[in-house]
Scaffold this motif. Structure first.
Motif, PDB file in Angstrom:
ATOM      1  N   ALA A  77     -23.990  16.756  45.434  1.00 51.83           N
ATOM      2  CA  ALA A  77     -24.059  18.285  45.772  1.00 51.83           C
ATOM      3  C   ALA A  77     -23.288  18.387  46.958  1.00 51.83           C
ATOM      4  O   ALA A  77     -22.347  19.488  47.202  1.00 51.83           O
ATOM      5  CB  ALA A  77     -25.611  18.701  45.786  1.00 51.83           C
ATOM      6  N   ALA A  78     -23.823  17.889  48.223  1.00 52.13           N
ATOM      7  CA  ALA A  78     -23.249  18.057  49.703  1.00 52.13           C
ATOM      8  C   ALA A  78     -21.719  17.729  49.442  1.00 52.13           C
ATOM      9  O   ALA A  78     -20.964  18.711  50.064  1.00 52.13           O
ATOM     10  CB  ALA A  78     -23.912  17.197  50.587  1.00 52.13           C
ATOM     11  N   GLU A  79     -21.336  16.697  48.843  1.00 48.94           N
ATOM     12  CA  GLU A  79     -19.703  16.575  49.059  1.00 48.94           C
ATOM     13  C   GLU A  79     -18.999  17.642  48.357  1.00 48.94           C
ATOM     14  O   GLU A  79     -18.034  17.857  48.492  1.00 48.94           O
ATOM     15  CB  GLU A  79     -19.540  15.392  48.112  1.00 48.94           C
ATOM     16  CG  GLU A  79     -19.425  14.079  48.852  1.00 48.94           C
ATOM     17  CD  GLU A  79     -21.050  13.416  48.833  1.00 48.94           C
ATOM     18  OE1 GLU A  79     -21.707  13.998  48.425  1.00 48.94           O
ATOM     19  OE2 GLU A  79     -20.986  12.176  49.478  1.00 48.94           O
ATOM     20  N   ASP A 139     -12.017  12.220  44.818  1.00 47.28           N
ATOM     21  CA  ASP A 139     -12.843  11.683  43.669  1.00 47.28           C
ATOM     22  C   ASP A 139     -13.623  10.952  44.439  1.00 47.28           C
ATOM     23  O   ASP A 139     -13.185   9.993  45.135  1.00 47.28           O
ATOM     24  CB  ASP A 139     -11.730  11.081  42.863  1.00 47.28           C
ATOM     25  CG  ASP A 139     -12.602  10.733  41.495  1.00 47.28           C
ATOM     26  OD1 ASP A 139     -13.709  10.126  41.626  1.00 47.28           O
ATOM     27  OD2 ASP A 139     -11.874  10.804  40.644  1.00 47.28           O
ATOM     28  N   PHE A 140     -15.001  10.961  44.226  1.00 46.94           N
ATOM     29  CA  PHE A 140     -15.892  10.034  44.952  1.00 46.94           C
ATOM     30  C   PHE A 140     -16.372   8.827  44.170  1.00 46.94           C
ATOM     31  O   PHE A 140     -17.294   8.348  44.724  1.00 46.94           O
ATOM     32  CB  PHE A 140     -17.088  10.947  45.416  1.00 46.94           C
ATOM     33  CG  PHE A 140     -16.770  12.109  46.425  1.00 46.94           C
ATOM     34  CD1 PHE A 140     -16.512  11.588  47.763  1.00 46.94           C
ATOM     35  CD2 PHE A 140     -16.277  13.106  46.129  1.00 46.94           C
ATOM     36  CE1 PHE A 140     -16.418  12.426  48.770  1.00 46.94           C
ATOM     37  CE2 PHE A 140     -16.028  14.062  47.053  1.00 46.94           C
ATOM     38  CZ  PHE A 140     -15.970  13.734  48.466  1.00 46.94           C
ATOM     39  N   THR A 141     -15.914   8.820  42.942  1.00 46.99           N
ATOM     40  CA  THR A 141     -16.364   7.648  42.085  1.00 46.99           C
ATOM     41  C   THR A 141     -15.357   6.757  41.472  1.00 46.99           C
ATOM     42  O   THR A 141     -15.740   5.579  41.246  1.00 46.99           O
ATOM     43  CB  THR A 141     -17.310   8.042  41.066  1.00 46.99           C
ATOM     44  OG1 THR A 141     -16.652   9.243  40.095  1.00 46.99           O
ATOM     45  CG2 THR A 141     -18.571   8.716  41.603  1.00 46.99           C
ATOM     46  N   ASP A 166     -10.077   8.204  46.904  1.00 44.37           N
ATOM     47  CA  ASP A 166      -9.815   8.027  48.204  1.00 44.37           C
ATOM     48  C   ASP A 166     -11.006   8.650  48.924  1.00 44.37           C
ATOM     49  O   ASP A 166     -10.775   9.988  48.957  1.00 44.37           O
ATOM     50  CB  ASP A 166      -8.563   8.280  48.590  1.00 44.37           C
ATOM     51  CG  ASP A 166      -8.075   8.043  50.115  1.00 44.37           C
ATOM     52  OD1 ASP A 166      -9.390   7.704  50.812  1.00 44.37           O
ATOM     53  OD2 ASP A 166      -7.026   7.713  50.346  1.00 44.37           O
ATOM     54  N   VAL A 167     -11.782   8.176  49.419  1.00 40.89           N
ATOM     55  CA  VAL A 167     -13.001   9.060  50.274  1.00 40.89           C
ATOM     56  C   VAL A 167     -13.053   8.885  51.696  1.00 40.89           C
ATOM     57  O   VAL A 167     -13.739   9.449  52.545  1.00 40.89           O
ATOM     58  CB  VAL A 167     -14.318   8.611  49.929  1.00 40.89           C
ATOM     59  CG1 VAL A 167     -14.615   8.727  48.331  1.00 40.89           C
ATOM     60  CG2 VAL A 167     -14.580   6.922  50.142  1.00 40.89           C
TER      61      VAL A 167
END
Lengths: 288, 288
Positions: free
Chosen positions: A71-73, A113-115, A120-121
Motif C-alpha cells: 500500500a505505501a509503495e 515493479d516490486f515483485t 528494479d526497486v
C-alpha cells in the motif's frame, strides 16, 4: 503462456523477497517459503506464472496479517510519477511522433515493479523513466504502434488493462491521446503485489479521462475465466484492448485479434518466448 | 556453514542446469527437478550446501543413468590447464613474491566450475586465468599467505584438499613450492560434479609431487564425520591443511587452527558471510 520448470527458482526468489521484506520473524519467513515450496510440488504447469504469483502474494499477506502489503509503495509511486507528468508531457509534445512517444512513456511506467525478477526497486523512478525514454521501442510485428493508433481512431470501445501503481500515471498520458469518451480503464479486483486498484486510478485522476472498472480478480494478470461476468462482457464488447504489463501478456497471449500488448520483458522465460532480451520495451499485436 | 532458505532457489537452479544439460527427455528433466524439490521440503538446514549439491548430482546421475556426468569436461579441463602451466610458471618465477603468485594461480584454478552458481562455463579457461591473475588476493586475516608459507616450512605433514579437475594442474604449481615429500593431496572418494578424482590427479602428474589419497566421500566438500577413517586420521595428523574451494570451506569452516582456505567466492550467501563480493580470490586461516 504456460509456466515451466524454469519458473520455479524465480517463484522461490519471489517468496524469499516478500518474506525478507515483510515477515516479522524467522518463523514467519520460514512459513512463507515452505508454503510456496509445497505449492510448487502440486502446481499444474499448464497454468500461468501470474497464478503462482498470486499464490505467493496471498501466502505472504496471510502469514504477515496485512491485507495490502504494498500500500505505501503504491501511494509513493503514484505521487512520484504524477510529479513527472509535466516533463513527460513536454517530451511527448516535442517529439516527432507524439503518439509513439506516449506509448513509450506508458511502457516505461511498467518498469515500476516490486515483485517481478526484472523489477528494479533501487533505481530512482526518475532515472528509470529517463533511461527507458532513451531506448527504442521493440515492435514485434512491424508497425504495431501505428496499427494501434489507426484501430483506436475507429474503435467505439477501448479497454485499457492497467498494471502497476505509478505506471498508471504514465498511462494517463496515453489515454489522453485516445478518442475521448471511449476508453475504459481496468484495475485489479483486489490487492495483489503493487498492481493498481481503483483508489490508485482515482489518485492519479484516471476518472477524468476514462471510466474505471475492475477485473473482479486479485491476480497480477487477466485470466478471463476467473474474471467477473461484467468484466468479461466488457472485454467481449471492446473493439480494441490495450494490455499493459507482462502478467497480462502471460494470461492473454493466446487470445486472437484486437489485443495490443505494451510491456517490459521482466523474465528470461518470457524474453526467450518472444525472442528478445530482458528489459525491452515491447509493443505487440495480433493484427498481422 | 549451515545452508539457509536463501540457498533454495540456487539448489533448484543447479538441478535445472544439470537436467537441461544431461536429461535425454522432458520426462527425465521433470523427474530430476521434482525430486530435488521434494528433497528441499525435508532438508535440514543445519546441514551444509555441499550435502544438497551431492544430492542434486546423484539425482541427475541416477535419472540419466551415467556414473560420471562430467567425465569429458574433467579430462578437457585437465588438458587445458596443463597446457597453461609453462606460462603460469613463468609468471610465478618473474613475480616479486613467487609463493604468493603460486597461491593466486591455485585460487584462479578454482574458477573452473560446472555446477556452482558463480561457476563460469562460457569464458575460455585461458581468459579466466588471465583475469584472475590480474586481481588482488583478498587475505581475510592479515597476511595469511605469509603465515601459510611459514607454517608449511616447519610442517611435517601437509594435507592439500583438492577441489576441481583442471584446477588441480594449477595446484601442482603451489605444491611444488611446499616442502618436498611432506604433501598429501586429497581427492574426492567418488564422482561428484567436476571435482577431481584420483585419475585426474594422476593425469596432471600430482603423483610426482605428492602422495594421493581420497576422502572416502563423493561430496563437493569435506564432511569429516562422513569421510573414511583412514582419511580422518591423516586429517588429525596433519600440521597444516590447505583447503581448496568454497565447498571445502563450507564444510570445514568451523574447524579451529591449522586450516588455510584458498577459494573463489561463488555464491552470495558465502560472500555475505565473509563480507566480500562474489568472485573474490580468498585466502583465510584461523591462526589469527
Amino acid at each position: 503462456l504456460k509456466s515451466s520448470l524454469e519458473c520455479f527458482p524465480c517463484f522461490l526468489q519471489q517468496a524469499l523477497r516478500a518474506a525478507d521484506r515483510f515477515a516479522p520473524s524467522a518463523a514467519v519467513k520460514e512459513r512463507i517459503v515452505m508454503s510456496v515450496l509445497k505449492q510448487l510440488q502440486a502446481f499444474d504447469r499448464n497454468r500461468t506464472s501470474p497464478e503462482m504469483g498470486a499464490f505467493i502474494n496471498r501466502t505472504a499477506r496471510e502469514a504477515v496479517g496485512v491485507a495490502d502489503l504494498y500500500a505505501a509503495e503504491k501511494r509513493h509511486s503514484n505521487r512520484r510519477v504524477t510529479a513527472m507528468l509535466p516533463k513527460l508531457q513536454e517530451i511527448i509534445v516535442a517529439s516527432p511522433n507524439p503518439f509513439e512517444t506516449a506509448v513509450k512513456a506508458a511502457i516505461a511506467g511498467n518498469l515500476i515493479d516490486f515483485t517481478a525478477p526484472g523489477g528494479d526497486v533501487t533505481t530512482p523512478l526518475e532515472t528509470l523513466f529517463e533511461k527507458a525514454m532513451a531506448k527504442p521501442l521493440m515492435q514485434l510485428s512491424g508497425d504495431a504502434v501505428s496499427r494501434l493508433q489507426t484501430a483506436a481512431k475507429s474503435a467505439r470501445n477501448i479497454l485499457y488493462l492497467m498494471d502497476n501503481a505509478g505506471e498508471i500515471a504514465a498511462d494517463r498520458l496515453l489515454i489522453e491521446m485516445l478518442p475521448r469518451g471511449r476508453v475504459t480503464a481496468v484495475v485489479r479486483g483486489g490487492p495483489i503485489a503493487n498492481d493498481a486498484l481503483k483508489e490508485d486510478a482515482l489518485s492519479v485522476g484516471i476518472d477524468e479521462v476514462a471510466e474505471i472498472i475492475d477485473s473482479g480478480l486479485a491476480l497480477p494478470g487477466t485470466l478471463l475465466h476467473q474474471c467477473s461476468d461484467s468484466f468479461r462482457s466488457r472485454f467481449d464488447e471492446a473493439d480494441v484492448v490495450i494490455s499493459k504489463g507482462q502478467g497480462n501478456f502471460e494470461t492473454l497471449d493466446f487470445i486472437p485479434g484486437k489485443l495490443f500488448f505494451l510491456f517490459v520483458t521482466k523474465c528470461v522465460t518470457v524474453a526467450n518466448y518472444i525472442g528478445c532480451d530482458m528489459g525491452e520495451l515491447i509493443v505487440s499485436d495480433r493484427l498481422k
